[in-house]
Write an enzyme that holds these catalytic residues in place. Structure first.
Site, PDB file in Angstrom:
ATOM      1  CG  HIS A   1      -5.345   3.937   1.167  1.00 16.97           C
ATOM      2  ND1 HIS A   1      -4.698   3.068   0.893  1.00 16.97           N
ATOM      3  CD2 HIS A   1      -6.563   4.237   0.813  1.00 16.97           C
ATOM      4  CE1 HIS A   1      -5.959   2.623   0.431  1.00 16.97           C
ATOM      5  NE2 HIS A   1      -7.259   2.969   0.210  1.00 16.97           N
TER       6      HIS A   1
ATOM      7  CB  SER B   1      -8.855   0.723   0.159  1.00 13.47           C
ATOM      8  OG  SER B   1      -8.327   1.314  -1.331  1.00 13.47           O
TER       9      SER B   1
ATOM     10  CG  ASP C   1      -2.077   0.587   0.497  1.00 14.91           C
ATOM     11  OD1 ASP C   1      -1.975   1.891   0.797  1.00 14.91           O
ATOM     12  OD2 ASP C   1      -3.274  -0.019   0.643  1.00 14.91           O
TER      13      ASP C   1
END
Length: 473
Positions: free
Chosen positions: A133, A356, A102
């Site tokens: 994130h 996600s 990621d």
């Protein structure tokens, strides 16, 4: 990062959009079929690093807590998972390693089993997260509980390996449109998957997505080989976000987007999942023989939608299951709760939502299944999740795949084992390479040396004997 209706309009699920401009071959296409894999194209595993020099262009966006949040109340998506009941039957993921490929993961007291696995954006160990994130994804998978709030990961005793592979804040040091040169390429993703598999990951979470128009095909040979290597050769459960269906929610640069795909075509017996109708490929999700692709629902199990009533998730024949992904929470480096990012263009707080985070919940579930059934092959772990999902009216469709996950059933139901699917390979695997011929040179040299020594000793003895005979005369 496919995740966020708010985690970053400029962040980068499609930080990987940059990679597309580099690898588009000439020619066009109007329809696709499931991808074929070249098993011999697996990239070499080496020291992680970017393909070319990078620089930071944008300041790291802030993160915060939405006003009015009651942190003592668990997020609705977490409540959907029914974690206390899962832990009764499977424990909390101890002994299972989950790699998070990621934007990196920052160290936090709430992630005590976090270690760095490498950085394909800048020189580093993967424990830096400018985008927020990856840290939220890791929190959903494995955050430890703490006094004062209700957040806890699905598998809080699992180990997390952080590999930074993408970022919306970094660009390549070259001329041209820097919005199309952000960190994250087909090459680095393929290398990151191989590296994670070789580090011993039992589950790999990929909440990163590139939207590829079928009219502008991309060479994904090494990526396809990498996912096959991880899933088949290394027995890793691969989980990926399906992708978000609009530019704002997917974090795509302005001027790009993920055009929505049609649903199934039940009238087409040869192609009921409608591969022929696809207009946008979601990668790595479309490698569905090896990757479990996850779309987003709300906490009631309905497909997540925007305020205008459009699906958030990018549909496609590769979608395997759906899981909750709206208004999630994560932890910051100090261990506190965050559930929003600061929009770098407007300075507004945006809640964290998207596929996600749905993928992260499924990766946590996969970790629990691997903890309970340590000898169950990766393909059968995915099978359990699919076959116990609450199927849609059409049994399977392109919005939620086999349906919304049922975590407790995935852990406890008697699920028949499925035969391994027939692989779509561009070349036969072939027999294993023969062992190298035995090197007889050391033995020959040893025998020759011994023979020479014996000859010398024989000559010495003969000369000595003859000398004694002469003296005796």
């Amino acid at each position: 990062m496919a995740g966020s209706v708010g985690i970053g309009r400029r962040l980068g699920v499609a930080a990987m959009a940059a990679m597309l401009a580099l690898v588009w071959p000439s020619g066009t296409a109007t329809a696709i079929t499931p991808p074929a894999i070249d098993p011999a194209a697996v990239p070499a595993d080496g020291v992680p690093g970017p393909d070319e020099p990078m620089k930071q262009r944008y300041a790291c966006p802030g993160n915060a807590l939405m006003p009015g949040t009651d942190v003592a109340v668990p997020p609705a998506a977490q409540t959907f998972m029914n974690l206390p009941e899962l832990w009764k039957s499977a424990g909390r993921g101890a002994g299972v390693t989950v790699a998070v490929i990621d934007t990196g993961v920052w160290p936090s007291p709430r992630l005590p089993r976090l270690r760095g696995g490498g950085d394909y954006v800048m020189a580093g160990d993967g424990l830096s997260d400018c985008d927020t994130h990856g840290s939220v994804v890791a929190s959903i998978i494995a955050a430890s509980p703490a006094e004062g709030d209700g957040l806890v990961g699905v598998a809080p005793e699992a180990e997390i390996i952080s590999i930074r592979q993408s970022s919306g804040m970094f660009v390549r040091e070259r001329g041209g449109n820097e919005d199309d040169a952000r960190a994250g390429t087909v090459s680095t993703l393929a290398r990151a998957i191989v590296h994670a598999a070789n580090l011993g990951a039992r589950v790999i979470n990929m909440s990163i997505v590139s939207c590829v128009p079928v009219t502008k095909p991309v060479d994904q040979t090494t990526l396809g080989a990498a996912v096959r290597y991880a899933a088949v050769e290394k027995d890793v459960v691969l989980v990926a976000a399906a992708g978000n269906a609009n530019a704002a929610s997917a974090g795509m640069p302005m001027g790009t987007g993920c055009s929505q795909n049609p649903n199934i075509d039940a009238t087409n017996v040869d192609d009921p999942r409608n591969w022929g109708g696809v207009v946008t490929i979601s990668t790595p999700s479309w490698f569905s023989d090896y990757v479990l692709s996850v779309s987003a629902t709300d906490d009631r199990g309905q497909p997540a939608q925007t305020q205008e009533g459009a699906d958030i998730s990018l549909a496609g024949p590769w979608v395997g299951v759906a899981a909750p992904g709206l208004f999630v929470e994560g932890v910051n480096p100090a261990g506190g709760i965050i559930n929003a990012t600061v929009d770098p263009q407007t300075s507004e707080l945006k809640p964290m939502s998207g596929t996600s985070f749905s993928a992260a919940y499924v990766s946590g579930l996969a970790a629990l299944i691997r903890a309970k059934y340590p000898d169950l092959p990766a393909a059968q772990v995915i099978n359990r999740i699919k076959q116990t999902a609450h199927s849609p009216a059409a049994v399977v469709d392109n919005r939620v795949g086999h349906g919304v996950i049922d975590p407790l059933a995935a852990l406890n139901f008697d699920v028949p084992v499925i035969p391994a699917p027939r692989e779509n390979l561009t070349r036969p695997l072939g027999p294993p390479a023969p062992p190298p011929p035995t090197d007889h040179r050391p033995m020959i040299l040893a025998v020759a040396g011994s023979t020479a020594l014996l000859l010398v000793l024989g000559v010495v003895l003969l000369v000595t004997s003859m000398s004694k005979s002469r003296r005796g005369q």
